[in-house]
Design an enzyme around this catalytic site. Structure first.
Site: not given
Ligand SMILES: NC(=O)c1ccc[n+]([C@@H]2O[C@H](COP(=O)([O-])OP(=O)(O)OC[C@H]3O[C@@H](n4cnc5c(N)ncnc54)[C@H](OP(=O)(O)O)[C@@H]3O)[C@@H](O)[C@H]2O)c1
Length: 254
Positions: A137-138, A153
């Site tokens: 989640s977040s 979101y």
């Molecule tokens: N980063 C933050 O600051 C943060 C903060 C709070 C919560 N979160 C949560 O943590 C989780 C991971 O975040 P992140 O920032 O590490 O992720 P990200 O950079 O958005 O993407 C991570 C992975 O997801 C894949 N992906 C994206 N869209 C996809 C789709 N439609 N189908 C299949 N694969 C998909 C990407 O590969 P491809 O692009 O090749 O598909 C990549 O492997 C998410 O749920 C996000 O909401 C993140």
């Protein structure tokens, strides 16, 4: 501490970079077999090779979680693994559209994909073997003021925590634990905070200072929490939403 994950079988959506990749790497380092998916085939191939190099079995599928049919048929990874002990629903489609159509799309792409993953996983999770389902989640789920375009979101992330709690209650008796992890701002090259740092440096600094630790988190810090929760060492934790946010949210976490 031995997390007793050797030989466990894990599936993760979005495992090629950021938090999902760090989780896949940590699980493999603990001796778990891992299957991942992402849209970009090259990323899937590279990740699978890197995971195998850690001495575990690894599988990958190039698919988009928004495509229900491709998602269901593309999960041959579950068959390849020979079962599932740990299922981690990590992808967010980060919906930004506004208006009624935007909300519908957000529900469709950023909530239903988790329901789909949960239903698929729960039908495969090895019941009675400390099976685990975990959602990313977040802290956006709890914030009442969000950056422009992040309203849906945050709302979908809040819905996910509610859904997680319901699943924890209904599946506990089958030996399945269900939890969520809510990261704060997590920095990694190519990630959302890397983009913000480049284009809105003032906001990047302001957000870092809002954390009690004065900085962004790392994917590895989130992955460590996720891997612990999914290990037998967290055997009495279910229905929990663990913030990994450096105390950015200024409320007691009841
Ligand atoms: N980063 C933050 O600051 C943060 C903060 C709070 C919560 N979160 C949560 O943590 C989780 C991971 O975040 P992140 O920032 O590490 O992720 P990200 O950079 O958005 O993407 C991570 C992975 O997801 C894949 N992906 C994206 N869209 C996809 C789709 N439609 N189908 C299949 N694969 C998909 C990407 O590969 P491809 O692009 O090749 O598909 C990549 O492997 C998410 O749920 C996000 O909401 C993140």
């Amino acid at each position: 501490m031995d997390l007793e994950l050797k030989g466990k079988r894990a599936i993760i959506t979005g495992g090629t970079r950021g938090i999902g990749r760090a989780i896949a790497d940590r699980l493999a380092a603990e001796g778990a077999d891992v299957a991942i998916c992402a849209r970009t085939e090259a990323g899937v191939i590279e990740t699978v090779e890197a995971l195998k190099a850690q001495g575990v079995r690894a599988f990958g599928s190039a698919l988009d979680v928004r495509d229900a049919d491709a998602f269901r048929t593309g999960t041959s990874a579950v068959r390849d693994l020979g079962g599932v002990d740990i299922a981690i629903s990590n992808v967010s489609t980060r919906p930004t559209l506004e208006g009624e159509e935007g909300w519908r799309e957000a529900f469709d792409t950023d909530f239903l994909q988790h329901v789909r993953f949960a239903e698929l996983s729960l039908s495969k999770l090895a019941e009675g073997r400390d099976a685990n389902l975990l959602f990313l989640s977040s802290i956006a789920a709890t914030l009442t003021i969000l950056p422009p375009g992040e309203s849906a979101y945050g709302t979908m992330k809040a819905a996910l925590i509610s859904y997680m709690g319901q699943l924890a209650s209904t599946h506990g008796s089958k030996g399945v634990r269900v939890n969520a992890v809510s990261p704060g701002p997590i920095f990694f090259p190519g990630g959302v905070w890397d983009q913000i740092g480049k284009h809105q440096p003032d906001m990047f600094k302001r957000v870092a200072q809002m954390s009690a630790l004065g900085r962004h988190g790392t994917p590895e810090e989130v992955a460590d929490a996720v891997v612990f929760l999914c290990s037998p060492k967290a055997g009495y934790i279910t229905g929990a939403n663990l913030r990994v946010d450096g105390a950015m949210v200024k409320t007691v976490n009841h």
